[in-house]
Design a protein around this motif. Structure first.
Motif, PDB file in Angstrom:
ATOM      1  N   LEU A  51      -5.039   3.718   1.827  1.00  0.00           N
ATOM      2  CA  LEU A  51      -5.927   3.053   2.783  1.00  0.00           C
ATOM      3  C   LEU A  51      -6.860   2.093   2.064  1.00  0.00           C
ATOM      4  CD1 LEU A  51      -6.813   6.193   4.899  1.00  0.00           C
ATOM      5  CD2 LEU A  51      -5.298   4.325   5.594  1.00  0.00           C
ATOM      6  N   THR A  52      -7.408   2.546   0.938  1.00  0.00           N
ATOM      7  CA  THR A  52      -8.244   1.735   0.051  1.00  0.00           C
ATOM      8  C   THR A  52      -7.881   2.131  -1.375  1.00  0.00           C
ATOM      9  OG1 THR A  52     -10.072   3.324  -0.121  1.00  0.00           O
ATOM     10  CG2 THR A  52     -10.106   1.820   1.773  1.00  0.00           C
ATOM     11  N   SER A  53      -8.642   1.637  -2.345  1.00  0.00           N
ATOM     12  CA  SER A  53      -8.387   2.034  -3.727  1.00  0.00           C
ATOM     13  C   SER A  53      -8.739   3.499  -3.965  1.00  0.00           C
ATOM     14  CB  SER A  53      -9.185   1.145  -4.683  1.00  0.00           C
ATOM     15  OG  SER A  53     -10.582   1.251  -4.417  1.00  0.00           O
ATOM     16  N   ASP A  54      -9.543   4.082  -3.074  1.00  0.00           N
ATOM     17  CA  ASP A  54      -9.986   5.470  -3.251  1.00  0.00           C
ATOM     18  C   ASP A  54      -9.356   6.449  -2.254  1.00  0.00           C
ATOM     19  OD1 ASP A  54     -11.748   4.685  -5.310  1.00  0.00           O
ATOM     20  OD2 ASP A  54     -13.276   4.133  -3.834  1.00  0.00           O
ATOM     21  N   LYS A 112       0.806  -1.219   0.000  1.00  0.00           N
ATOM     22  CA  LYS A 112       0.000   0.000   0.000  1.00  0.00           C
ATOM     23  C   LYS A 112       0.842   1.272   0.000  1.00  0.00           C
ATOM     24  CE  LYS A 112      -4.013  -2.054   2.304  1.00  0.00           C
ATOM     25  NZ  LYS A 112      -4.992  -1.900   3.413  1.00  0.00           N
ATOM     26  N   TRP A 113       2.162   1.109   0.003  1.00  0.00           N
ATOM     27  CA  TRP A 113       3.057   2.259   0.110  1.00  0.00           C
ATOM     28  C   TRP A 113       3.594   2.685  -1.243  1.00  0.00           C
ATOM     29  CZ3 TRP A 113       3.839   4.841   4.641  1.00  0.00           C
ATOM     30  CH2 TRP A 113       3.449   4.190   5.821  1.00  0.00           C
ATOM     31  N   GLU A 114       3.759   3.988  -1.413  1.00  0.00           N
ATOM     32  CA  GLU A 114       4.449   4.562  -2.566  1.00  0.00           C
ATOM     33  C   GLU A 114       5.348   5.686  -2.060  1.00  0.00           C
ATOM     34  OE1 GLU A 114       3.557   6.565  -6.955  1.00  0.00           O
ATOM     35  OE2 GLU A 114       1.906   6.121  -5.561  1.00  0.00           O
ATOM     36  N   ILE A 115       6.644   5.547  -2.289  1.00  0.00           N
ATOM     37  CA  ILE A 115       7.625   6.516  -1.783  1.00  0.00           C
ATOM     38  C   ILE A 115       8.355   7.124  -2.973  1.00  0.00           C
ATOM     39  CG2 ILE A 115       9.660   6.843  -0.339  1.00  0.00           C
ATOM     40  CD1 ILE A 115       8.738   4.398   1.281  1.00  0.00           C
ATOM     41  N   THR A 116       8.370   8.457  -3.037  1.00  0.00           N
ATOM     42  CA  THR A 116       8.951   9.155  -4.187  1.00  0.00           C
ATOM     43  C   THR A 116       9.956  10.217  -3.725  1.00  0.00           C
ATOM     44  OG1 THR A 116       6.861   8.860  -5.394  1.00  0.00           O
ATOM     45  CG2 THR A 116       8.452  10.425  -6.317  1.00  0.00           C
ATOM     46  N   PRO A 117      11.240   9.874  -3.717  1.00  0.00           N
ATOM     47  CA  PRO A 117      12.251  10.905  -3.469  1.00  0.00           C
ATOM     48  C   PRO A 117      12.540  11.687  -4.742  1.00  0.00           C
ATOM     49  CG  PRO A 117      13.305   8.780  -3.732  1.00  0.00           C
ATOM     50  CD  PRO A 117      11.830   8.530  -3.837  1.00  0.00           C
TER      51      PRO A 117
END
Length: 244
Positions: free
Chosen positions: A203-206, A149-154
């Motif tokens: 948290l969810t798709s939305d 569920k995580w997306e990290i963008t440096p």
């Protein structure tokens, strides 16, 4: 407010991207100012965005696509730039004698290129309300890491401010010098490197929780201003969004 304030718009736009064309949400932005004896700013950060085939807007920024596909997005755009200096907000006696620097509206071009190696984000815009008559070029390279569920963008980037931009927000005129006792200051153009980090938790798709931060190192042209008391500025923005 300082050069970093305007970055709330760009940083939040990248943080709160969504799968659906519409995004709504709410959050708060915290800005560390560079001016002497100037309090940290706290901004409400409402998120209202739309990304269509031809038209897009995100909060205080919007534009029209001249080119729009999965890899390249070129736009004519405009945004409200909330950078300002209000003398009464400073606890410094000399700075309280200076003139008010107002926010403005910037317009120009923005471009995003997306590849397997990351994303190039760049914009070139000028003041259209005759406040600073300045030009700002912001360009950055970002790379996203996803897992669960995580997306990290440096990201790493640089902002170029024209001489007019710096003179309006950091210069001290001869008249201001006589009234305040500060030395006359007439800066030139500048390059300000920055580091950026955005974290999304789906948290969810939305529904998505987001947080984004940016640390900007000021150039000598800005650090040497008698108005400035730091060598850096920073921001932190966090909130929640819903996409549909």
């Amino acid at each position: 407010m300082n050069v970093t304030a305007g970055a709330i718009i760009a940083a939040t736009a990248f943080a709160a991207h969504a799968d659906g064309p519409w995004t709504i949400g709410a959050g708060a932005g915290f800005v560390e100012n560079a001016y002497k004896s100037y309090d940290r700013d706290i901004w409400p950060d409402p998120v209202i965005g739309y990304d269509g085939e031809s038209v897009w807007f995100d909060g205080l920024e919007g534009g029209y696509y001249l080119w729009n596909d999965q890899s390249d997005k070129l736009s004519v755009m405009a945004n409200f730039a909330p950078q300002y200096f209000r003398p009464k907000d400073s606890d410094n006696r000399q700075l309280r004698q200076l003139n008010h620097r107002r926010p403005t509206v910037m317009a120009g071009l923005s471009y995003v290129h997306i590849s397997q190696y990351g994303a190039l984000r760049t914009s070139l815009a000028g003041d259209i309300l005759d406040n600073s008559n300045g030009i700002v070029w912001d360009t950055a390279w970002l790379y996203s890491y996803t897992g669960g569920k995580w997306e990290i963008t440096p990201g790493i980037g640089v902002v170029w401010n024209s001489a007019n931009q710096n003179r309006y927000y950091y210069g001290v005129s001869y008249s201001e010098s006589r009234h305040s006792g500060l030395k006359h200051y007439n800066p030139d153009s500048s390059w300000n490197p920055y580091l950026e980090l955005t974290v999304n938790y789906h948290l969810t798709s939305d529904w998505t929780l987001y947080g984004t931060g940016r640390y900007t190192r000021l150039s000598d042209e800005e650090k040497d201003s008698p108005m400035v008391g730091k060598s850096w500025t920073g921001l932190l923005s966090t909130g929640i969004t819903y996409s549909f």
